[in-house]
Design an enzyme around this catalytic site. Structure first.
Site: not given
Ligand code: UT7
Length: 337
Positions: A113, A264, A294
């Site tokens: 990125c 980014h 992204n």
């Molecule tokens: O480009 C390079 C750099 N990349 C980044 O900077 C990305 C950085 N990270 C993020 O943007 C965020 O961490 C995400 C968008 C990927 C995830 O958001 P989050 O608020 O950190 O969610 P999480 O990973 O804590 O997941 C929360 C819940 C989980 O379920 P439980 O365990 O709470 O029941 C996940 O399993 O959301 C679930 N989950 C989803 N649900 C529906 C994870 N992905 C999805 C999805 N759809 N696509």
């Protein structure tokens, strides 16, 4: 003094639009989740047979046209991608062949990125040294054919989109450094301790198996991107804000002096948090993640091109860039467009 100016910008996204609702049909996800957590509403996916260098070719041709530069006048190609056409050689060689300019230097870089900012810095140094006069810098990605479409990979799969952005950099003699258009500086960082927080484990020489790719690799999904989203999120906000602050300070400017910020596009919440920390007014930050997701190395030039078309990027504007991504790598840049 010899400096580099961005004299042309181009971009390309494939025709196929994939909304969050389209994703709901094959993935355990929802429009509400994606929109709320990332800001993404839709992304583009390449057609079958459309590869990273194809997207790059379209963006490059547009950048060359807007620069008014013939492809024969380019001295070097710098190609940033994490989704190459092939494992080797570099995708820049395939682009060079498609552009029809055999013989010129071609360099692929693997900074994910942050690829565009690293590439900008490399191009700027080649130009400042007087080695090259015109450099084509491209960021291009086809993620769609490398995403885990099962629940296991849904955190990453909803984020990525396909697209390309390109700029043409040209050498110029600069006398009045306060007013003229050129790249003022780039600030590059990396921390390999975060390498496995966002990565594709296989194929690769570190796998410790007789073959780099086998049925086990496929079954375990090691050929897909894996991410520790929360850790990456926190690091992205911290490091982008830190690097941008240092960059502005080094060049003796404040947030008020900067006309446009191109960050980014990994998550709208990351960009909002960086803007909030630095007290950057929302209207100065140009985001495209809602439409394109992204596109890793392509996000910044794609954003610049979109801003140009919308009349939000104009000659003479002071522009700041910042990115964070896999590696970890991160960086920032200040330029007068
Ligand atoms: O480009 C390079 C750099 N990349 C980044 O900077 C990305 C950085 N990270 C993020 O943007 C965020 O961490 C995400 C968008 C990927 C995830 O958001 P989050 O608020 O950190 O969610 P999480 O990973 O804590 O997941 C929360 C819940 C989980 O379920 P439980 O365990 O709470 O029941 C996940 O399993 O959301 C679930 N989950 C989803 N649900 C529906 C994870 N992905 C999805 C999805 N759809 N696509």
């Amino acid at each position: 003094m010899l400096r580099s100016e961005i004299i042309g910008v181009g971009s390309y996204v494939p025709d196929r639009v994939l909304t969050n609702f389209d994703m709901e049909k094959f993935l355990d996800t929802s429009d509400e989740w994606i929109r709320k957590r990332t800001g993404i509403e839709q992304r583009r996916w390449a057609a079958l047979g459309q590869c990273t260098s194809d997207l790059a070719l379209e963006a490059s041709q547009e950048a060359l046209k807007s620069a008014g530069v013939a492809v024969a006048d380019i001295d070097m190609i710098i190609f940033a991608t994490l989704t190459p056409d092939h494992f080797f050689p570099g995708t820049g060689c395939f682009l060079q062949e498609k552009l029809g300019v055999p013989g010129i230097a071609s360099l692929d870089i693997r900074q994910q990125c942050t690829g565009f900012i690293y590439g900008l810095s490399i191009a700027d140094h080649f130009i400042r040294c007087g080695t090259y006069k015109k450099i084509l810098l491209v960021g291009s990605e086809v993620h769609s054919s490398g995403l885990d479409r099962t629940t296991r990979g849904r955190d990453v799969t909803v984020l990525f989109g396909d697209g390309a952005g390109a700029v043409v950099l040209s050498a110029k003699e600069v006398s009045d450094s306060d007013r003229e258009s050129f790249v003022l500086g780039c600030h590059l960082h990396a921390d390999g301790r975060g390498a496995k927080e966002l990565w594709i484990p296989a194929p690769g020489s570190a796998l410790g198996r007789p073959d780099r790719i086998d049925h086990e690799v496929l079954n375990e999904g090691l050929h897909y991107p894996h991410m520790n989203g929360k850790k990456v999120f926190i690091a992205a906000v911290t490091k982008m804000a830190e690097s941008l602050t240092a960059c502005l300070r080094e060049h003796g400017v404040t947030v008020d002096d900067v006309d446009r910020f191109f960050f980014h596009q990994a998550n709208l919440r990351i960009n909002d948090a960086v803007a909030e920390q630095l007290k950057i007014p929302a209207e100065k930050v140009f985001n495209t993640i809602q439409k394109f997701g992204n596109t890793t190395a392509a996000t910044i030039p794609l954003g610049m091109h979109e801003a140009l078309k919308a009349g939000e990027l104009k000659k003479g504007m002071l522009v700041a860039l910042a990115a964070f991504g896999s590696g970890y790598t991160w960086g920032s840049s200040l330029l007068r467009y």
